[in-house]
Design a protein around this motif. Structure first.
Motif, short mmCIF file in Angstrom:
data_model
loop_
_atom_site.label_atom_id
_atom_site.label_comp_id
_atom_site.label_asym_id
_atom_site.label_seq_id
_atom_site.Cartn_x
_atom_site.Cartn_y
_atom_site.Cartn_z
N LEU A 133 17.45 4.75 23.37
CA LEU A 133 17.93 5.61 22.29
C LEU A 133 19.24 6.23 22.72
O LEU A 133 19.31 6.92 23.74
N ASN A 134 20.29 6.02 21.95
CA ASN A 134 21.62 6.51 22.31
C ASN A 134 21.99 7.72 21.45
O ASN A 134 21.35 8.01 20.46
N LYS A 135 23.03 8.41 21.84
CA LYS A 135 23.60 9.55 21.11
C LYS A 135 22.66 10.75 21.05
O LYS A 135 22.63 11.46 20.05
N ILE A 136 21.86 10.96 22.11
CA ILE A 136 20.96 12.12 22.09
C ILE A 136 21.73 13.43 22.17
O ILE A 136 21.17 14.49 21.97
N ASP A 137 23.04 13.36 22.47
CA ASP A 137 23.86 14.58 22.48
C ASP A 137 24.14 15.11 21.08
O ASP A 137 24.49 16.26 20.90
N LEU A 138 24.00 14.27 20.06
CA LEU A 138 24.31 14.71 18.70
C LEU A 138 23.29 15.73 18.20
O LEU A 138 22.09 15.58 18.45
N ILE A 164 19.48 8.27 26.15
CA ILE A 164 20.79 8.41 26.78
C ILE A 164 21.86 8.94 25.82
O ILE A 164 21.66 8.99 24.61
N SER A 165 22.99 9.32 26.41
CA SER A 165 24.19 9.51 25.62
C SER A 165 25.28 8.69 26.31
O SER A 165 25.73 9.04 27.40
#
Ligand code: GDP
Ligand code: MG
Length: 607
Positions: A133-138, A164-165
């Motif tokens: 799973l990407n962009k967990i910083d959003l 991850i991000s």
């Protein structure tokens, strides 16, 4: 590097979910490329200008990196894949050279249409799939919700999902670790006979064809004499190495490694994608090959200035050396002169090719309306494929021996929040969709639940306005993918446009019965706007067979262009005449009507 420390993997994802960004981070983390400012998006693997500009990956790229883990050094070979449906062919090539794939999903958007198709492509090839799973910083990221979604759609255990991000670098170490821990190493042995799988090629003006290979067994060295299972031609290896991330020469390519070879192949047609190379005199069982890419969208390409034809043709030839999936034939049109008829995998592929022509070869081109390959079944049972409207038979003429016309259809999948279901069903209807069906993607009936809608839609409808309308009618929330679904009978005919009673060949279209009026009127209006007035009245008509569908009339231009300029305006008059002479060079005569070549550009480039 023996096999057990090699991992060959791909990153697969829906467009924009972050493949290129993750690839950059992996290359940085392993010291393969230098680390720049945090969060900067370099996209090392997107080498073409058009890829950088549009942020899409067109050609699959390969890069090797070295990573220390535990007490060992590992060689990780990353094969980047394009994200768009048009390039599904590139995806399948890349996957064949891997043992595993990172399935990357945007934690704010969730599973999208192409996440599904790339997941199935990887699964069908038996690859180990690592969910990421990407962009967990959003702020809008919902990792838990999306992980649950991946469980219900793909059967993936949420405990296996890496979060991850790629942008800020969170979790990249974990990604490297699971690549090493979960993806099986390649199986080849160094004592086996040489077997190299050719999965991509490019062209270099000085060295000829450069092939990317995956060594299935044995070892390959400079000077080795090899032969192709497909063409039986023989070569001597003059250069080889790994992509680190640029070409880096090595002495040997070992089992499981992915690298490039140059072996004096002169013609790009000699590098057959899916081919197996072996040592001269030591035959091996060839790898199962690929189905060749099939062109599904055709269009004519003409120079804006007809004197530029040879230059254009040369540019097209050189571009097709790097993009082998484009079909090229010569075509001539009475309205547009000499040109080429090109076949593309899809309409994005066509746009990308046009942009590359303009970027890399400085060519100004007119592209005719896209056409899909239609199937004509004649009364005697013979079948022909027609991809140029000019060749389409007049089905309204009963002496023409046509039994049936068929068109290519696709199975379209649309993923969309449930509130847009009505809009999307209507979109499918208006594009002649059939067998429209839908189901909920998420297990619970929550408010923001999403739906997958499937329908059989003519490909001809999809290559024109479908995608733009899909995006606008779903406020950008819908994602879309399709696969080939064969041919179906259809009521299609050729629409021609007449100027002063004479058909303009470059403007012919294939139109469905239900759309004749609308299309005829729209095009006639467009022509009316761009065609300059002549010294006489010019009727502009759309016709199907003998039937006139729509008409506008261009009024006659009253007087000579220089009238009113007599007297003291000599200079202005002169300038006008020079302009006119310049213009004459580019004028085309259709019947008695003078048409500037630019008019075609205006007609065909506006949607
Ligand atoms: P690709 O189409 O899958 O190759 O996607 P890209 O790597 O080009 O990324 C698409 C967009 O998402 C770019 O604008 C990236 O900067 C952005 N992006 C990628 N990863 C992240 C992330 O982890 N967090 C955020 N906030 N943005 C990201
Ligand atoms: Mg990309």
């Amino acid at each position: 590097f023996p096999c057990e420390v090699i991992r060959n993997f791909s990153i697969i994802a829906h467009i924009d979910h972050g493949k290129s960004t993750l690839a950059d981070r992996l290359l940085e983390m392993t010291g393969t490329i230098e680390k720049k400012d945090k969060g900067m998006n370099k996209q090392v693997l997107d080498k073409l200008k058009v890829e950088r500009e549009r942020g899409i990956t067109v050609k699959a790229q390969t890069a090797s990196m070295i990573h220390s883990f535990g007490d060992k050094k590992y060689l990780l070979n990353l094969i980047d894949t394009p994200g768009h449906v048009d390039f599904a062919w590139e995806v399948s090539r890349s996957l064949a050279a891997c043992e595993g794939a990172l399935l990357l999903v945007d934690a704010s958007q969730g599973v999208q249409a192409q996440s599904l198709s790339v997941f199935h492509a990887a699964k069908d090839r038996g690859l180990k799939i690592i969910p990421v799973l990407n962009k967990i910083d959003l702020p809008a990221a919902q990792p838990e919700v999306i992980a649950a979604q991946m469980q219900s759609i793909f059967g993936i255990d949420p405990a296996d999902v890496i979060k991850i991000s790629a942008k800020s670098g969170i979790g990249i170490e974990d990604v490297l670790r699971v690549i090493i821990e979960r993806i099986p190493p390649p199986q080849g042995k160094i004592d086996d006979p040489l077997k190299a799988f050719l999965f991509d090629s490019s062209y270099d003006r000085y060295r000829g064809v450069i092939s990317l290979v995956n060594i299935q067994g044995g070892a390959l060295k400079k000077g080795d004499k090899i032969t192709s299972c497909y063409t039986r031609k023989r070569y001597e290896v003059v250069d080889l190495g790994i992509m680190y991330p640029e070409e880096t020469p090595t002495t040997t390519l070992l089992p499981g490694q992915v690298g490039y070879i140059a072996c004096n192949m002169k013609e790009s047609s000699e590098a057959h994608i899916g081919d197996t190379l072996h040592r001269v005199g030591v035959p091996v069982e060839p790898m199962p090959g690929f189905k060749p890419a099939k062109a599904m969208v055709y269009a004519g390409v003409f120079p804006v200035d007809s004197n530029d034809f040879l230059k254009l043709e040369e540019s097209i030839k050189r571009l097709t050396l790097t993009d082998r999936s484009v079909e090229v034939m010569r075509e001539s049109s009475s309205a547009l002169g000499q040109g080429c008829r090109l076949g593309f995998l899809g309409s994005l592929h066509m746009d990308v090719f046009r942009q590359r022509l303009e970027d890399e070869y400085n060519a100004n081109v007119i592209i005719t309306a896209p056409t899909v390959p239609y199937k004509v079944i004649w009364r005697d049972g013979k079948e022909t494929f027609i991809s140029n409207p000019t060749d389409f038979p007049d089905v309204t003429d009963s002496t023409v021996q046509v039994r049936e016309i068929q068109e290519p259809v696709v199975k379209a999948s649309i993923i969309v929040p449930q509130e847009y279901l009505g809009e999307m069903m209507d979109l499918c209807f208006t594009h002649r969709g059939e067998e429209i069906d839908h189901r909920y993607l998420d297990a619970s009936g929550s408010e923001d639940a999403r739906i997958i809608l499937t329908a059989i839609i003519p490909l001809g409808e999809i290559v024109t306005t479908f995608f733009d309308r899909l995006k606008s009618r779903s406020s950008g929330f819908a994602s879309f993918d399709y696969e080939d679904a064969g041919y179906r009978p259809s009521k299609l005919s050729k629409m021609t446009f007449l100027l002063n009673g004479k058909p303009v060949d470059a403007l012919a279209l294939i139109v469905h019965k239900s759309a004749e009026d609308e299309v005829g009127r729209a095009w006639v209006k467009k022509l009316f706007k761009v065609i300059p007035r002549q010294l006489f009245e010019v009727p502009i008509q759309a016709a199907v067979g003998r039937r006139i569908i729509a008409r506008e009339t261009l009024k006659a231009l009253r007087a000579d262009v220089t009238a009113g300029l007599y007297g003291g305006h000599y200079e202005r008059k002169l300038k006008h005449l020079v302009n006119q002479k310049e213009g004459k060079k580019r004028m085309k005569k259709v019947g008695k009507v003078d048409l500037p070549q630019e008019a075609f550009y205006d007609i065909l480039s506006t949607k």
